[in-house]
Design a protein around this motif. Structure first.
Motif, PDB file in Angstrom:
ATOM      1  N   GLY A  29       0.806  -1.217   0.000  1.00 10.97           N
ATOM      2  CA  GLY A  29       0.000   0.000   0.000  1.00 10.97           C
ATOM      3  C   GLY A  29       0.834   1.258   0.000  1.00 10.97           C
ATOM      4  N   GLY A  30       1.994   1.217   0.638  1.00  8.65           N
ATOM      5  CA  GLY A  30       2.867   2.385   0.667  1.00  8.65           C
ATOM      6  C   GLY A  30       3.458   2.722  -0.679  1.00  8.65           C
ATOM      7  N   ARG A  31       3.448   1.754  -1.582  1.00 10.06           N
ATOM      8  CA  ARG A  31       4.018   1.968  -2.915  1.00 10.06           C
ATOM      9  C   ARG A  31       2.960   1.987  -4.006  1.00 10.06           C
ATOM     10  NH1 ARG A  31       6.903   0.492   0.707  1.00 10.06           N
ATOM     11  NH2 ARG A  31       9.150   0.773   0.836  1.00 10.06           N
ATOM     12  N   HIS A  32       1.703   1.894  -3.597  1.00  9.83           N
ATOM     13  CA  HIS A  32       0.577   1.862  -4.536  1.00  9.83           C
ATOM     14  C   HIS A  32       0.410   3.232  -5.179  1.00  9.83           C
ATOM     15  CE1 HIS A  32      -2.660  -0.281  -6.245  1.00  9.83           C
ATOM     16  NE2 HIS A  32      -3.647   0.211  -5.535  1.00  9.83           N
ATOM     17  N   GLY A  33       0.696   3.322  -6.472  1.00 14.09           N
ATOM     18  CA  GLY A  33       0.495   4.581  -7.183  1.00 14.09           C
ATOM     19  C   GLY A  33       1.536   5.641  -6.912  1.00 14.09           C
ATOM     20  N   VAL A  34       2.680   5.271  -6.323  1.00 16.02           N
ATOM     21  CA  VAL A  34       3.704   6.269  -6.005  1.00 16.02           C
ATOM     22  C   VAL A  34       4.442   6.730  -7.251  1.00 16.02           C
ATOM     23  CG1 VAL A  34       5.919   6.571  -4.811  1.00 16.02           C
ATOM     24  CG2 VAL A  34       4.000   5.538  -3.621  1.00 16.02           C
ATOM     25  N   GLY A  40      -5.290 -25.079   8.696  1.00 12.86           N
ATOM     26  CA  GLY A  40      -4.728 -24.510   7.474  1.00 12.86           C
ATOM     27  C   GLY A  40      -5.654 -23.490   6.840  1.00 12.86           C
ATOM     28  N   THR A  41      -6.959 -23.794   6.837  1.00  7.21           N
ATOM     29  CA  THR A  41      -7.939 -22.853   6.288  1.00  7.21           C
ATOM     30  C   THR A  41      -7.979 -21.572   7.106  1.00  7.21           C
ATOM     31  OG1 THR A  41      -9.301 -24.688   5.494  1.00  7.21           O
ATOM     32  CG2 THR A  41     -10.359 -22.540   5.659  1.00  7.21           C
ATOM     33  N   GLN A  42      -7.948 -21.709   8.410  1.00  8.29           N
ATOM     34  CA  GLN A  42      -7.969 -20.540   9.291  1.00  8.29           C
ATOM     35  C   GLN A  42      -6.748 -19.646   9.064  1.00  8.29           C
ATOM     36  OE1 GLN A  42      -8.352 -21.989  13.289  1.00  8.29           O
ATOM     37  NE2 GLN A  42     -10.488 -22.617  13.028  1.00  8.29           N
ATOM     38  N   LEU A  43      -5.582 -20.259   8.942  1.00  4.41           N
ATOM     39  CA  LEU A  43      -4.365 -19.474   8.731  1.00  4.41           C
ATOM     40  C   LEU A  43      -4.392 -18.767   7.379  1.00  4.41           C
ATOM     41  CD1 LEU A  43      -1.638 -21.849  10.223  1.00  4.41           C
ATOM     42  CD2 LEU A  43      -2.602 -19.784  11.251  1.00  4.41           C
ATOM     43  N   ALA A  44      -4.929 -19.443   6.364  1.00  2.71           N
ATOM     44  CA  ALA A  44      -5.050 -18.807   5.047  1.00  2.71           C
ATOM     45  C   ALA A  44      -5.990 -17.608   5.113  1.00  2.71           C
ATOM     46  CB  ALA A  44      -5.553 -19.824   4.023  1.00  2.71           C
ATOM     47  N   MET A  45      -7.088 -17.759   5.847  1.00  6.26           N
ATOM     48  CA  MET A  45      -8.030 -16.653   6.000  1.00  6.26           C
ATOM     49  C   MET A  45      -7.391 -15.484   6.744  1.00  6.26           C
ATOM     50  SD  MET A  45     -11.489 -18.832   6.916  1.00  6.26           S
ATOM     51  CE  MET A  45     -12.497 -17.357   7.202  1.00  6.26           C
ATOM     52  N   ILE A  46      -6.656 -15.791   7.806  1.00  2.00           N
ATOM     53  CA  ILE A  46      -5.969 -14.744   8.558  1.00  2.00           C
ATOM     54  C   ILE A  46      -4.988 -13.998   7.658  1.00  2.00           C
ATOM     55  CG2 ILE A  46      -4.272 -14.329  10.393  1.00  2.00           C
ATOM     56  CD1 ILE A  46      -5.623 -16.661  11.922  1.00  2.00           C
ATOM     57  N   ALA A  47      -4.233 -14.745   6.865  1.00  5.45           N
ATOM     58  CA  ALA A  47      -3.229 -14.129   5.995  1.00  5.45           C
ATOM     59  C   ALA A  47      -3.872 -13.187   4.973  1.00  5.45           C
ATOM     60  CB  ALA A  47      -2.431 -15.220   5.283  1.00  5.45           C
ATOM     61  N   LEU A  48      -4.925 -13.648   4.311  1.00  9.94           N
ATOM     62  CA  LEU A  48      -5.588 -12.828   3.290  1.00  9.94           C
ATOM     63  C   LEU A  48      -6.185 -11.561   3.896  1.00  9.94           C
ATOM     64  CD1 LEU A  48      -7.357 -15.666   1.290  1.00  9.94           C
ATOM     65  CD2 LEU A  48      -5.595 -14.128   0.389  1.00  9.94           C
ATOM     66  N   LEU A  49      -6.846 -11.697   5.027  1.00 10.00           N
ATOM     67  CA  LEU A  49      -7.484 -10.535   5.657  1.00 10.00           C
ATOM     68  C   LEU A  49      -6.441  -9.556   6.186  1.00 10.00           C
ATOM     69  CD1 LEU A  49     -10.394 -12.275   7.607  1.00 10.00           C
ATOM     70  CD2 LEU A  49     -10.545 -10.971   5.472  1.00 10.00           C
ATOM     71  N   ALA A  50      -5.346 -10.068   6.721  1.00  8.25           N
ATOM     72  CA  ALA A  50      -4.306  -9.180   7.242  1.00  8.25           C
ATOM     73  C   ALA A  50      -3.641  -8.390   6.118  1.00  8.25           C
ATOM     74  CB  ALA A  50      -3.265  -9.987   8.022  1.00  8.25           C
ATOM     75  N   VAL A  51      -3.416  -9.029   4.979  1.00  8.59           N
ATOM     76  CA  VAL A  51      -2.875  -8.303   3.829  1.00  8.59           C
ATOM     77  C   VAL A  51      -3.828  -7.178   3.420  1.00  8.59           C
ATOM     78  CG1 VAL A  51      -2.314  -8.460   1.372  1.00  8.59           C
ATOM     79  CG2 VAL A  51      -1.480 -10.200   2.951  1.00  8.59           C
ATOM     80  N   ALA A  52      -5.122  -7.486   3.367  1.00 10.62           N
ATOM     81  CA  ALA A  52      -6.118  -6.486   2.982  1.00 10.62           C
ATOM     82  C   ALA A  52      -6.126  -5.309   3.954  1.00 10.62           C
ATOM     83  CB  ALA A  52      -7.504  -7.129   2.923  1.00 10.62           C
ATOM     84  N   MET A  53      -6.044  -5.603   5.249  1.00 15.84           N
ATOM     85  CA  MET A  53      -6.079  -4.536   6.242  1.00 15.84           C
ATOM     86  C   MET A  53      -4.774  -3.733   6.279  1.00 15.84           C
ATOM     87  SD  MET A  53      -9.082  -4.433   7.601  1.00 15.84           S
ATOM     88  CE  MET A  53      -9.676  -4.857   5.965  1.00 15.84           C
ATOM     89  N   GLY A  54      -3.654  -4.384   6.009  1.00 18.26           N
ATOM     90  CA  GLY A  54      -2.400  -3.649   5.919  1.00 18.26           C
ATOM     91  C   GLY A  54      -2.392  -2.689   4.745  1.00 18.26           C
ATOM     92  N   LEU A  55      -2.911  -3.154   3.618  1.00 16.58           N
ATOM     93  CA  LEU A  55      -3.048  -2.304   2.435  1.00 16.58           C
ATOM     94  C   LEU A  55      -3.921  -1.103   2.745  1.00 16.58           C
ATOM     95  CD1 LEU A  55      -2.697  -1.904  -0.665  1.00 16.58           C
ATOM     96  CD2 LEU A  55      -4.735  -3.331  -0.952  1.00 16.58           C
ATOM     97  N   GLN A  56      -5.060  -1.355   3.388  1.00 15.23           N
ATOM     98  CA  GLN A  56      -5.973  -0.266   3.752  1.00 15.23           C
ATOM     99  C   GLN A  56      -5.295   0.741   4.667  1.00 15.23           C
ATOM    100  OE1 GLN A  56     -10.032  -1.261   5.072  1.00 15.23           O
ATOM    101  NE2 GLN A  56      -9.687  -0.007   6.880  1.00 15.23           N
ATOM    102  N   ASN A  57      -4.605   0.250   5.668  1.00 13.42           N
ATOM    103  CA  ASN A  57      -3.985   1.141   6.642  1.00 13.42           C
ATOM    104  C   ASN A  57      -2.957   2.053   5.999  1.00 13.42           C
ATOM    105  OD1 ASN A  57      -2.414   1.942   9.174  1.00 13.42           O
ATOM    106  ND2 ASN A  57      -4.048   0.688  10.021  1.00 13.42           N
ATOM    107  N   ALA A  58      -2.134   1.494   5.122  1.00 17.37           N
ATOM    108  CA  ALA A  58      -1.096   2.294   4.478  1.00 17.37           C
ATOM    109  C   ALA A  58      -1.684   3.367   3.573  1.00 17.37           C
ATOM    110  CB  ALA A  58      -0.166   1.379   3.682  1.00 17.37           C
TER     111      ALA A  58
END
Length: 225
Positions: free
Chosen positions: A76-81, A118-136
């Motif tokens: 997110g910090g490099r999105h459109g820079v 494994g499913t839970q960890l995959a869900m956590i990973a995808l959602l955390a990426v989305a929220m990190g992108l949003q935050n940045a």
């Protein structure tokens, strides 16, 4: 001297993102093993609890959320820079990307076995990426008092600062938006399938993406771009 920067419809759109954060964190905390995907302060504390031997807290989930949130924030910090783009377009692109990530997570919850680690960890990973992108990206939009994911400073400022009523209203609105998302997420989890809050969050993100893109095409959009 230049006056305060105009933000146009951005505050309302960021409040909608705050609602989606409440929906997503309701799923991660209540259904994925007491981990946050948007609130990294909580994960640092949970990691410390887990390393100290506390029951019911997973150090691997907290560490995964931290790492994936960081990866999303890096992107997110490099999105459109490389080229200056309108803030409305930046928000639209970000929300669209998040919508895809959250929708994929909802599909996992609906069609895979959410009880599998494994499913839970995959869900956590995808959602955390989305929220990190949003935050940045929200940091780059720089709308005061609307972080969309963290409310500690908002609460402190609400009670500690002497501010105009407009600022106080914005801070209260941010708190209520997060509360509304968390409440809706909790109710959907209680009375519906695990995927329900995630589909709701994806719908909010899709609406934000479409609205931001349409509004940035208007003539008046130059003032808040």
């Amino acid at each position: 001297m230049t006056g305060p920067r105009e933000h146009g419809p951005l505050p309302a759109l960021l409040l909608a993102l705050t609602v989606s954060t409440g929906l997503v964190d309701a799923v991660s905390y209540l259904a994925l093993g007491h981990v946050f995907v948007a609130n990294m302060t909580g994960n640092v504390v949970f990691f410390g609890f887990a390393v100290g031997g506390a029951d019911g807290v997973s150090w691997s989930a907290a560490l995964l959320a931290l790492g994936c949130f960081g990866a999303g924030a890096f992107a997110g910090g490099r999105h459109g820079v490389a080229r200056r783009i309108h803030r409305g377009l930046l928000l639209a692109m970000t929300c669209a990307t998040q919508c895809v990530l959250v929708a994929v997570t909802a599909a996992l919850a609906a069609f895979a076995d959410p009880a599998r680690r494994g499913t839970q960890l995959a869900m956590i990973a995808l959602l955390a990426v989305a929220m990190g992108l949003q935050n940045a990206v929200v940091r780059r939009l720089a709308v005061p008092d609307l972080t969309t994911t963290v409310l500690t400073l908002t609460v402190a400022g609400l009670f500690a600062d002497r501010t105009p009523n407009e600022v106080r209203l914005r801070r209260v609105a941010s708190l209520l938006a997060m509360l509304a998302g968390a409440l809706a997420g909790g109710l959907l989890l209680r009375h519906g399938p695990l995927a329900a809050p995630l589909w709701a969050a994806a719908a909010v993100l899709a609406a934000c993406a479409v609205t931001a893109d349409r509004l940035r095409r208007r003539d008046a959009a130059e003032r808040w771009g």
